[in-house]
Design an enzyme around this catalytic site. Sequence first.
Site, PDB file in Angstrom:
ATOM      1  CB  ALA A 103      22.439  39.253 103.057  1.00 48.53           C
ATOM      2  CB  THR A 129      25.252  36.893 109.001  1.00 45.44           C
ATOM      3  OG1 THR A 129      23.865  36.678 109.941  1.00 45.44           O
ATOM      4  CG2 THR A 129      24.968  37.707 108.045  1.00 45.44           C
ATOM      5  CG  ASP A 184      22.252  31.016 100.910  1.00 39.45           C
ATOM      6  OD1 ASP A 184      21.282  30.486 100.860  1.00 39.45           O
ATOM      7  OD2 ASP A 184      22.492  31.863 101.761  1.00 39.45           O
ATOM      8  CG  HIS A 186      18.366  38.474  94.273  1.00 37.76           C
ATOM      9  ND1 HIS A 186      18.501  39.339  95.414  1.00 37.76           N
ATOM     10  CD2 HIS A 186      17.325  39.280  93.572  1.00 37.76           C
ATOM     11  CE1 HIS A 186      17.634  40.406  95.411  1.00 37.76           C
ATOM     12  NE2 HIS A 186      16.921  40.521  94.433  1.00 37.76           N
ATOM     13  CB  CYS A 206      29.985  29.978  76.664  1.00 36.69           C
ATOM     14  SG  CYS A 206      28.516  28.888  76.166  1.00 36.69           S
ATOM     15  CB  CYS A 222      28.363  30.354  72.194  1.00 35.10           C
ATOM     16  SG  CYS A 222      28.001  31.499  73.462  1.00 35.10           S
TER      17      CYS A 222
END
EC number: 2.3.1.286
Length: 241
Positions: free
Chosen positions: A9, A13, A91, A108, A141, A144
């Site tokens: 991260a 910044t 991001d 991630h 969703c 579904c």
Amino acid sequence: MPVSVLTGAGISTDSGIPDFRGPQGVWTKNPQAEATAMIDRYLADPEVRRDSWRARLEHPVWKAAPNAAHLALVDLERAGLLRALITQNIDELHQRAGSSPEKVIELHGTVHRVECLSCDLITPMPEVLARVEAGEADPPCPRCGGIQKSNTISFGQNLKPEVLEAAVRAARSCEVFVAVGTSLTVHPAAGLCGQALDSGARLVIVNAEPTPYDRFADQVVGEPIGRALPALVQELIDAAR
């Protein structure tokens, strides 16, 4: 001299996206916000999901632009030195800066897509945020009716095996492993430093705060990332000539 890079991260910044655990981090300032990153809480509590969608709607990523550190890694790739760019960030600023998507390993996931946790439908985030803006606090969703969330890894979810395997291969097959803007406390991402060291790579850490791997590193840089990383990349390029 193949170089693999792990970013956290801290590299974003300067683009206006706050980190999580730093002195000004999102969770440092508001510990309750961490609940939105826990998959069990997200699944069990509709209010957590509503808070999450409001936070996504207002996320600074939508106004963020790549900074000098992101651009430096593009220079590293163009110099033919980048083996892989492993990122904990969601991001997509690396790709927007010009890094080749095939070089970027998103540990991630990405906030730019939405997944259904029941049927695995993937939807572009703007489509779902439009529904939130129109009044759906917790949009289900469309296929579904299941619970949706950003296509990111939450606490309690495992990383995708093929993504982690690609990151491990990148760590094991480089001569220099650079960790940038990451606390190196979250595993398995932090363990990639050990994978690189065990394979004989040099470890370089660029981070404002101390990390558990500092004592194993060949070089630790505590200067601001936006200034330090371009200088380090230039050093690597010059050394490879």
